[in-house]
Motif scaffolding. Structure first.
Motif, PDB file in Angstrom:
ATOM      1  N   ILE A   5      -8.048   4.855   1.967  1.00 15.54           N
ATOM      2  CA  ILE A   5      -7.577   3.286   1.482  1.00 15.54           C
ATOM      3  C   ILE A   5      -8.795   2.407   0.998  1.00 15.54           C
ATOM      4  O   ILE A   5      -8.660   1.741  -0.090  1.00 15.54           O
ATOM      5  CB  ILE A   5      -6.644   2.469   2.641  1.00 15.54           C
ATOM      6  CG1 ILE A   5      -5.455   3.206   2.941  1.00 15.54           C
ATOM      7  CG2 ILE A   5      -6.518   1.071   2.355  1.00 15.54           C
ATOM      8  CD1 ILE A   5      -4.830   2.632   4.191  1.00 15.54           C
TER       9      ILE A   5
ATOM     10  N   VAL B 222       0.939  -1.176   0.027  1.00 16.00           N
ATOM     11  CA  VAL B 222      -0.145  -0.034   0.090  1.00 16.00           C
ATOM     12  C   VAL B 222       0.766   1.240  -0.023  1.00 16.00           C
ATOM     13  O   VAL B 222       1.838   1.319   0.808  1.00 16.00           O
ATOM     14  CB  VAL B 222      -0.990   0.260   1.044  1.00 16.00           C
ATOM     15  CG1 VAL B 222      -1.736   1.295   1.300  1.00 16.00           C
ATOM     16  CG2 VAL B 222      -1.975  -1.244   1.110  1.00 16.00           C
TER      17      VAL B 222
ATOM     18  N   VAL C  53      -3.545   7.183  -3.923  1.00 17.43           N
ATOM     19  CA  VAL C  53      -3.428   5.767  -3.068  1.00 17.43           C
ATOM     20  C   VAL C  53      -3.195   4.546  -4.094  1.00 17.43           C
ATOM     21  O   VAL C  53      -4.261   4.554  -4.888  1.00 17.43           O
ATOM     22  CB  VAL C  53      -4.511   5.987  -2.018  1.00 17.43           C
ATOM     23  CG1 VAL C  53      -4.274   4.593  -1.271  1.00 17.43           C
ATOM     24  CG2 VAL C  53      -4.903   6.949  -1.361  1.00 17.43           C
TER      25      VAL C  53
END
Length: 503
Positions: free
Chosen positions: A386, A337, A397
């Motif tokens: 997220i 991530v 993101v």
């Protein structure tokens, strides 16, 4: 009124039901208009001193048309009302589907109580347009078209005189209808506010009691309820003037018939049977016109409610899948991530400034990252980005190098397991709450053990099959958190995010 045009596509699938129902409206009115004619023949037979055979025939025919008309009216009501129920069901299903696709930004602007009011009270008002209002409008129109020629056939002069007072009907409908429409909108808006307040306070009833705010909240609710009452009474006053006005106009027509028709009978221009039949025809015409006033009120309320429903349908979700989504690269386990130069401020609160400014970091596959900070520093906002509750104003993101905005929403949600700060459990069994669509293939016991939920099982009467109360009220705070963690783990996500979910 133009808002009701959007109801037409929902009527189309049931056009046969409505067409047959409307055909029965015509048939029932055809038989109804035959009744006064047979009554006229029977009375004239008595007046002329004819045989009683003609009277018996008239009675038999009256009975026959009454039965046939009654059967047709039953079918009319059955089909049109059932059709309106189907329309209501389809509209509710589509509205619920639409609400499921709305983004968090939508629910920031519309309270739960307001949405509930639109999906219940407003939908009911719209159904009344598709059913009773439609039925009465068509019924009155057809009846007028059938009765007017029969009245003219008896006496064109008397018909003209009898209909003069009824000219005031459309004037009353237009002038008072605008007032009713405006007040109906105000009532529906107030009902939404009342529902929102009740929903919020009943959901937080323990907080209200803890801070001894029962009297204050009761007073607030009473004030909202009094306003709702006041607005309903305002509409009732208009309706109270509307219906007596229609009755008055109909009564004036009766006075005209009695006076002018009596003169025609005495002059021999009209027989007694014709005079009685004419009076019955007028009565058959006046009552539906009064009912038309009620239907007109239903249409006004339905139009106001349809406008409020259309307002929801006109909302577009801020978060959607791209037209040509990108697939995540193949992976057998965890995924990376990354936040890359992210800036963000909440929609509808731009004046409060940026919540996140120029945020960049990367969490490699298989690694963990804990973010700490004071209240309001943006920790939960990172989680919201997220899971694409919101999109960043600037920056991106990414998961495994793919911008979240390039992923389809189903793929993104399969990739991220999310445990929110505020635990929410449904009023279902614990098993269904944890699996929530995942197969019951043994993973339930595994994720319950990982989340340490198994420690709570001995205290639950039916174990995993224990029915939970609303929002999991029969579980402790820690048990709720563990159930939420188990639920996220049951999806076997490559990315696992917890938003202050541990106490």
């Amino acid at each position: 009124m133009h808002e009701l045009r959007s109801l037409l596509p929902y009527l189309k699938p049931y056009r046969r039901v409505f067409l047959v129902g409307l055909a029965l409206v015509v048939i029932s009115n055809f038989f109804a208009t035959l009744g006064p004619r047979f009554l006229q023949h029977g009375i004239d037979a008595l007046s002329d001193g004819g045989g009683f055979h003609e009277v018996r025939v008239a009675v038999a025919l009256l009975l026959l048309v009454a039965i046939a008309g009654g059967v047709a009216r039953y079918g009319m009501r059955e089909l049109l009302n059932s059709g309106s129920r189907r329309v209501e069901t389809d509209l509710r299903d589509q509205l619920y589907d639409h609400l499921q696709r709305m983004s968090a930004e939508f629910y920031d602007r519309y309270s739960t109580g307001d949405v509930m009011a639109r999906t219940t009270n407003d939908l009911l008002a719209v159904r009344m347009v598709a059913g009773p209002a439609l039925m009465y409008v068509v019924d009155t129109t057809i009846r007028a078209l059938l009765i007017a020629p029969a009245m003219v056939a008896i006496s064109a002069q008397l018909t003209l005189l009898a209909l003069v007072p009824l000219i005031g009907l459309p004037i009353a409908m237009v002038s008072l209808g605008r007032v009713m429409h405006r007040r109906s909108q105000e009532i529906q808006a107030q009902f939404s506010e009342l529902t929102s307040h009740a929903h919020e306070n009943l959901s937080g009833v323990r907080v209200v009691r803890s801070y001894r705010q029962e009297r204050a909240e009761i007073a607030h609710f009473r004030a909202l309820n009094d306003t709702y009452l006041y607005r309903n009474l305002g509409l009732a006053r208009v309706q109270g003037a509307f219906f007596p006005l229609l009755t008055l106009l109909g009564g004036l027509s009766g006075v005209v018939i009695l006076y002018a028709g009596g003169k025609l009978v005495m002059a021999g221009s009209v027989s007694i049977g014709q005079f009685v039949a004419f009076g019955v025809y007028l009565a058959m015409l006046v009552w539906p016109m009064i009912a038309l006033g009620w239907a007109f009120n239903l249409v006004q309320r339905g139009a106001a409610s349809m406008g409020r429903i259309n307002q929801l349908f006109r909302e577009d979700p801020a978060i959607t899948s791209p037209p040509s989504p990108t697939a995540l690269p193949p992976a057998t386990g965890a995924r990376a991530v990354e936040f890359r130069d992210v800036w963000f401020s909440y929609p509808g609160a731009r004046e409060r400034g940026r919540v996140l400014q120029d945020i960049s970091f990367r969490v490699e596959r298989g690694s963990s990252l804990a973010i700490v900070g004071p209240t309001g520093s943006g920790k939960s906002t990172l989680v919201d980005l997220i899971v694409r509750t919101y999109d960043p104003d600037r920056g991106a993101v990414l998961i495994d190098g793919v911008d979240l905005r390039q992923l389809s929403l189903p793929d993104l949600r399969r990739a991220v397991g999310f445990v929110p700060q505020e635990t929410f459990l449904f009023g279902e069994t614990l098993r269904r709450n944890i699996l929530l669509g995942a197969p019951d293939d043994g993973r339930l016991e595994r994720v319950a053990d990982i989340s340490q939920l198994t420690e709570a099982l001995p205290a639950l009467p039916d174990g995993y099959d224990t029915m939970l109360g609303e929002r999991g009220i029969n579980l402790s705070g820690g048990q709720k958190q563990r159930a939420a963690i188990a639920r996220a783990l049951a999806q076997d996500p490559p990315v696992f995010v917890l938003d202050d979910a541990l106490s």
